[in-house]
Write a protein that holds these residues in place. Sequence first.
Motif, short mmCIF file in Angstrom:
data_model
loop_
_atom_site.label_atom_id
_atom_site.label_comp_id
_atom_site.label_asym_id
_atom_site.label_seq_id
_atom_site.Cartn_x
_atom_site.Cartn_y
_atom_site.Cartn_z
N LEU B 21 0.85 -1.21 0.00
CA LEU B 21 0.00 0.00 0.00
C LEU B 21 0.88 1.25 0.00
O LEU B 21 0.63 2.20 -0.76
N HIS B 22 1.90 1.25 0.84
CA HIS B 22 2.85 2.38 0.85
C HIS B 22 3.54 2.50 -0.51
O HIS B 22 3.73 3.61 -1.02
N LYS B 23 3.92 1.35 -1.07
CA LYS B 23 4.62 1.37 -2.36
C LYS B 23 3.74 2.01 -3.44
O LYS B 23 4.19 2.87 -4.20
N GLU B 24 2.49 1.58 -3.49
CA GLU B 24 1.59 2.15 -4.51
C GLU B 24 1.35 3.64 -4.25
O GLU B 24 1.32 4.44 -5.20
N LEU B 25 1.19 4.01 -2.98
CA LEU B 25 0.96 5.43 -2.65
C LEU B 25 2.13 6.29 -3.12
O LEU B 25 1.93 7.37 -3.70
N VAL B 26 3.34 5.82 -2.88
CA VAL B 26 4.52 6.58 -3.31
C VAL B 26 4.57 6.67 -4.83
O VAL B 26 4.77 7.75 -5.41
N GLU B 27 4.37 5.54 -5.48
CA GLU B 27 4.48 5.53 -6.95
C GLU B 27 3.43 6.43 -7.61
O GLU B 27 3.75 7.22 -8.51
N LYS B 28 2.20 6.30 -7.16
CA LYS B 28 1.12 7.09 -7.78
C LYS B 28 1.27 8.58 -7.47
O LYS B 28 0.99 9.44 -8.31
N THR B 29 1.68 8.88 -6.23
CA THR B 29 1.82 10.29 -5.86
C THR B 29 2.92 10.97 -6.66
O THR B 29 2.77 12.11 -7.11
N ARG B 30 4.01 10.25 -6.87
CA ARG B 30 5.11 10.85 -7.65
C ARG B 30 4.70 11.14 -9.09
O ARG B 30 5.34 11.94 -9.76
N GLN B 31 3.65 10.47 -9.54
CA GLN B 31 3.15 10.74 -10.90
C GLN B 31 2.23 11.95 -10.96
O GLN B 31 1.85 12.38 -12.06
N GLU B 32 1.84 12.47 -9.80
CA GLU B 32 0.97 13.66 -9.83
C GLU B 32 1.72 14.83 -10.46
O GLU B 32 2.89 15.05 -10.16
N GLU B 33 1.00 15.56 -11.28
CA GLU B 33 1.65 16.62 -12.06
C GLU B 33 2.33 17.67 -11.19
O GLU B 33 3.39 18.19 -11.54
N ARG B 34 1.73 17.98 -10.03
CA ARG B 34 2.27 19.08 -9.21
C ARG B 34 3.05 18.58 -7.99
O ARG B 34 3.35 19.35 -7.07
N CYS B 35 3.42 17.31 -7.97
CA CYS B 35 4.25 16.77 -6.89
C CYS B 35 5.71 17.10 -7.16
O CYS B 35 6.26 16.70 -8.19
N VAL B 36 6.36 17.83 -6.24
CA VAL B 36 7.79 18.13 -6.38
C VAL B 36 8.62 16.95 -5.88
O VAL B 36 9.52 16.48 -6.57
N HIS B 70 -6.05 7.59 -5.58
CA HIS B 70 -5.12 6.72 -4.87
C HIS B 70 -5.00 7.09 -3.39
O HIS B 70 -4.94 6.21 -2.54
N PHE B 71 -5.01 8.40 -3.08
CA PHE B 71 -4.95 8.82 -1.67
C PHE B 71 -6.23 8.37 -0.94
O PHE B 71 -6.16 7.75 0.12
N ALA B 72 -7.38 8.66 -1.54
CA ALA B 72 -8.66 8.35 -0.89
C ALA B 72 -8.85 6.86 -0.69
O ALA B 72 -9.51 6.42 0.26
N ARG B 73 -8.27 6.06 -1.59
CA ARG B 73 -8.40 4.60 -1.48
C ARG B 73 -7.36 4.00 -0.54
O ARG B 73 -7.68 3.16 0.30
N LEU B 74 -6.09 4.42 -0.69
CA LEU B 74 -5.00 3.73 0.02
C LEU B 74 -4.85 4.16 1.48
O LEU B 74 -4.55 3.33 2.34
N VAL B 75 -5.02 5.45 1.76
CA VAL B 75 -4.77 5.92 3.13
C VAL B 75 -5.70 5.25 4.15
O VAL B 75 -5.23 4.80 5.20
N PRO B 76 -6.99 5.11 3.86
CA PRO B 76 -7.84 4.39 4.83
C PRO B 76 -7.43 2.92 5.01
O PRO B 76 -7.52 2.38 6.12
#
Lengths: 96, 96
Positions: B21-36, B70-76
């Motif tokens: 779950l952490h792995k997917e959260l990191v991978e998907k978040t890094r793909q967000e357009e405005r993630c530095v 991904h945030f709304a699904r994985l964080v809970p």
Amino acid sequence: MLKVIAQDFIKPEFVDAVTPLHKELVEKTRQEERCVSYDLFIDQKDSGHFVFIEEWPDRAALDAHCATEHFARLVPLINKHQRKDGTYILMDSFTA
Amino acid sequence: MLKVIAQDFIKPEFVDAVTPLHKELVEKTRQEERCVSYDLFIDQKDSGHFVFIEEWPDRAALDAHCATEHFARLVPLINKHQRKDGTYILMDSFTA
């Protein structure tokens, strides 16, 4: 790789007094040969809550940092104005 | 620039279960357009203590992150296994 979060909690009335101490600590630490990164942040909800985010190649580099003249001189001067003890976390990168 | 430290505290017996779950959260978040940047670390003294160090251009980018699928699904799913509530700090860069 070693990641570190170090947190200081300064009394509100001494935030201005520690600013030049923090500034010198950041500048001198960034000049250390084995410092990868050393950045200081301020909690948006608490202007006396200072957060250092650091990266070192290994524990020896962090230990060397803690033994530098600037660390040994500046940290006690900063801590004189703390409202509670600082904290630190040593961390490894997550790899899945 | 907005820096964020978000901390999760997972029950020891569920650390392995949250790893994907952490792995997917990191991978998907890094793909967000405005993630530095969005990096995950583990406390060397507590393998259930996870620390996200994040950077966003502004608060709107962080709010958009928290509204992603991904945030709304994985964080809970991750939080189901927490041993205590997570914490977060929003920070500004120190400039002296």
